[in-house]
Design a protein around this motif. Structure first.
Motif, short mmCIF file in Angstrom:
data_model
loop_
_atom_site.label_atom_id
_atom_site.label_comp_id
_atom_site.label_asym_id
_atom_site.label_seq_id
_atom_site.Cartn_x
_atom_site.Cartn_y
_atom_site.Cartn_z
N THR A 152 0.93 -1.35 0.18
CA THR A 152 -0.12 0.09 0.09
C THR A 152 0.68 1.25 0.19
OG1 THR A 152 -1.74 -1.13 1.34
CG2 THR A 152 -1.85 1.00 1.26
N ILE A 153 0.52 2.18 -0.99
CA ILE A 153 1.32 3.45 -1.03
C ILE A 153 0.77 4.51 -0.01
CG2 ILE A 153 1.86 5.38 -2.51
CD1 ILE A 153 3.05 2.38 -3.17
N LEU A 154 1.41 4.97 1.02
CA LEU A 154 0.87 5.99 1.96
C LEU A 154 1.87 7.21 2.03
CD1 LEU A 154 0.33 3.20 4.91
CD2 LEU A 154 -1.36 4.31 3.38
N PRO A 155 1.33 8.39 2.70
CA PRO A 155 2.40 9.55 2.50
C PRO A 155 3.35 9.28 3.11
CG PRO A 155 -0.30 9.82 3.14
CD PRO A 155 -0.10 8.35 3.11
N GLY A 156 4.42 9.39 2.70
CA GLY A 156 5.68 9.28 3.16
C GLY A 156 6.52 7.72 2.95
N HIS A 157 5.74 6.74 2.68
CA HIS A 157 6.19 5.31 2.64
C HIS A 157 5.43 4.61 2.19
CE1 HIS A 157 3.48 5.24 6.55
NE2 HIS A 157 3.50 4.03 6.11
N VAL A 158 5.85 3.29 2.04
CA VAL A 158 5.09 2.39 1.29
C VAL A 158 5.14 0.97 2.37
CG1 VAL A 158 7.13 1.17 0.17
CG2 VAL A 158 4.76 0.31 -0.53
N GLU A 159 3.97 0.37 2.56
CA GLU A 159 3.88 -0.89 3.50
C GLU A 159 3.76 -2.18 2.52
OE1 GLU A 159 0.90 -0.19 6.48
OE2 GLU A 159 1.80 1.41 7.51
N ALA A 160 4.46 -3.05 2.86
CA ALA A 160 4.33 -4.27 2.08
C ALA A 160 4.08 -5.45 3.14
CB ALA A 160 5.76 -4.67 1.35
N LYS A 161 3.08 -6.46 2.57
CA LYS A 161 2.75 -7.40 3.38
C LYS A 161 3.23 -8.62 2.56
CE LYS A 161 -1.29 -10.04 5.15
NZ LYS A 161 -2.68 -10.11 5.65
N LEU A 162 4.17 -9.38 3.50
CA LEU A 162 4.67 -10.87 2.92
C LEU A 162 3.59 -11.92 3.07
CD1 LEU A 162 8.34 -10.46 3.77
CD2 LEU A 162 6.87 -9.45 2.14
N LYS A 163 3.97 -13.06 2.24
CA LYS A 163 3.13 -14.24 2.31
C LYS A 163 3.20 -14.81 3.96
CE LYS A 163 2.20 -18.68 -0.03
NZ LYS A 163 2.79 -19.52 -0.95
N SER A 164 4.32 -14.70 4.39
CA SER A 164 4.53 -15.17 5.97
C SER A 164 3.79 -14.45 6.84
CB SER A 164 6.01 -15.28 6.09
OG SER A 164 6.50 -13.65 6.05
N GLY A 165 3.33 -13.14 6.41
CA GLY A 165 2.80 -12.22 7.56
C GLY A 165 3.53 -11.19 7.99
N GLN A 166 4.79 -11.18 7.63
CA GLN A 166 5.64 -10.12 8.21
C GLN A 166 5.37 -9.07 7.18
OE1 GLN A 166 8.39 -10.21 10.30
NE2 GLN A 166 8.11 -8.00 9.90
N GLN A 167 5.40 -7.60 8.10
CA GLN A 167 4.99 -6.40 7.47
C GLN A 167 6.42 -5.55 7.34
OE1 GLN A 167 1.37 -4.39 8.52
NE2 GLN A 167 0.68 -6.17 9.76
N LEU A 168 6.65 -4.88 6.23
CA LEU A 168 7.86 -4.07 5.88
C LEU A 168 7.40 -2.63 5.57
CD1 LEU A 168 9.93 -6.98 4.00
CD2 LEU A 168 9.59 -6.45 6.39
N VAL A 169 8.25 -1.65 5.88
CA VAL A 169 8.10 -0.44 5.61
C VAL A 169 9.06 0.31 5.19
CG1 VAL A 169 7.19 1.78 6.66
CG2 VAL A 169 5.89 -0.11 7.49
N ALA A 170 9.25 1.09 4.20
CA ALA A 170 10.20 1.78 3.57
C ALA A 170 9.80 2.91 2.73
CB ALA A 170 11.16 0.79 2.74
N PRO A 171 10.39 3.70 2.20
CA PRO A 171 10.16 4.99 1.43
C PRO A 171 9.91 4.41 -0.08
CG PRO A 171 11.86 5.61 2.84
CD PRO A 171 11.91 3.96 2.84
N VAL A 172 10.68 3.31 -0.44
CA VAL A 172 10.54 2.95 -1.93
C VAL A 172 10.40 1.40 -1.77
CG1 VAL A 172 12.89 3.13 -2.22
CG2 VAL A 172 10.95 3.49 -3.99
N ILE A 173 9.83 0.91 -2.93
CA ILE A 173 9.80 -0.40 -3.31
C ILE A 173 10.33 -0.66 -4.88
CG2 ILE A 173 7.52 -0.50 -3.83
CD1 ILE A 173 7.36 -3.50 -2.89
#
Length: 421
Positions: A152-173
């Protein structure tokens, strides 16, 4: 309870040759990187996973040296000469080797007088070397086997959900998963392109006689046939055939397939024998309509998949790595938002012209040479001879093949990326 999101500077979807090289380059520049790959590392490092080899240009090999990867590869085969000729299967006038009108490149065309035209490296060796170097970098976190199932693209960062359930956050993917890029599809980036009605057949062969570090490319009516030298009396074969014919070849017993190889080789390297399994894949052109959107950027085959006629597919991807890493590291050094479209467009503009020029050239070569029309055969054979007679023209093509054309990123010049403290 949902997993606590883990923060990074860059998320890379795809841990192949392009994705892992990019991770190393960004880490060298001081960025914290996550690499997500759906395949376990042990599987992609198996000898049976990928039988291809890469003619790595001298500029892209400089990057491997700068990133500390080359030291893990071990012995590599320098390409001392490239011979390009037109021909027919089983032509008795050729009997293997160059025809009377052959386009010839040697070390003098590189402009340095020291570097070979390129280096032949089996993809498995490169994967092993990248894996070893990445294991020494604490700034790189690898999630494998795993994959991004949503972001999901959000203001200031992107949030990614992995198949394992882990969530990762960064400015760019970064989408670096190849032609079927999930990141590209999820971002709504269209592609355009076409198929060639050809299948690429890849294998490794053993020969009676030494190849002398010479790479051959024969333009046959059904598609190009490349003999790429490897260490020892071995060579990697990249063989393009019309799809129906390729399927028939792949169904042949081993001895019959070796006979078909010999018909294309001639006898200048003695007897030839299969020395590895045989792989195949459909050949097509696939280009992304845009390389960047806010917080999303593409690299490698996710952005551009081309015909292997010039052996430049991976080299294009590695040049993407050098440019994208430099842009992101410089943006971080200046305190800029790594996912800002203005930042990502600097990378896209840097790479777009070179990529489109090569893609169009490869497409033109495929269409020009994959036929047996007498007038066109005469013109293209004459053209090969004319280019061979003009030194500047040879140097132009050799520079393109070596990846040393245009405004080179620092890594392609053999320089390091440095973070400003």
């Amino acid at each position: 309870m949902p997993a606590t999101p883990e923060n990074f500077d860059v998320l890379i979807s795809g841990g192949g040759l392009v994705g892992l090289t990019l991770a190393l380059a960004l880490d060298q520049g001081g960025l914290k990187v996550a690499v997500i790959d759906r395949l376990p590392a042990a599987e992609v490092l198996e000898e049976s996973f990928d039988g291809r080899a890469t003619a790595m240009g001298f500029a892209t090999y400089r990057m491997m040296e700068s990133l500390g990867v080359a030291r893990h590869i071990g012995e590599v085969q320098p390409i001392q000469q490239i011979l390009v000729s037109d021909g027919r299967v089983g032509s008795p006038s050729r009997k293997g080797g160059p025809s009377s009108l052959t386009l010839h490149f040697d070390q003098a065309e590189t402009g340095t007088g020291e570097e070979p035209l390129g280096w032949m490296i089996e993809n498995r060796r490169t994967r092993l070397a990248l894996d070893k170097e990445a294991a020494t970098r604490p700034g790189i976190t690898r999630f494998a086997p795993d994959e991004i199932v949503d972001f999901t693209i959000l203001p200031g960062h992107v949030e990614a959900k992995l198949k394992s359930g882990q969530q990762l956050v960064a400015p760019v993917i970064v989408g670096a998963e190849g032609r079927g890029s999930f990141v590209r599809q999820k971002a709504g980036i269209r592609t355009y392109g076409w198929t060639y009605g050809q299948t690429g057949i890849v294998t490794t062969i053993a020969m009676d006689r030494p190849h002398g570090g010479v790479a051959h490319e024969y333009f046959l009516p059904t598609g190009p046939f490349a003999i790429l030298p490897l260490m020892g009396n071995r060579a990697n074969i990249v063989w393009s055939e019309k799809t129906a014919r390729a399927q028939a070849l792949l169904a042949m017993p081993r001895a019959d397939l070796e006979h078909e190889l010999a018909r294309r080789f001639g006898d200048f390297l003695g007897n030839v024998r299969l020395d590895a399994p045989v792989w195949s894949y459909p050949l097509s052109m696939e280009l992304a309509a845009t390389w960047a959107k806010p917080r999303v950027v593409l690299a490698g085959d996710a952005a551009h998949g081309i015909h292997p006629i010039a052996g430049q597919g991976l080299n294009l991807g590695l040049k993407d790595v050098a440019a994208l890493a430099e842009v992101l590291v410089e943006a971080a050094n200046l305190g800029q938002d790594l996912g800002d479209l203005a930042v990502l467009e600097r990378y896209a503009q840097w790479r777009r012209t070179d990529t489109m020029t090569l893609a169009i050239s490869c497409d033109g070569f495929v269409r020009l040479f994959s036929n047996d029309l007498a007038p066109i055969r005469a013109l293209r054979t004459l053209g090969l001879g004319l280019v061979d007679a003009i030194g500047p023209a040879r140097r132009f093509f050799a520079s393109h093949a070596g990846g040393a054309v245009g405004d080179l990123p620092r890594l392609l010049r053999g320089e390091r990326l440095e973070a400003r403290l």
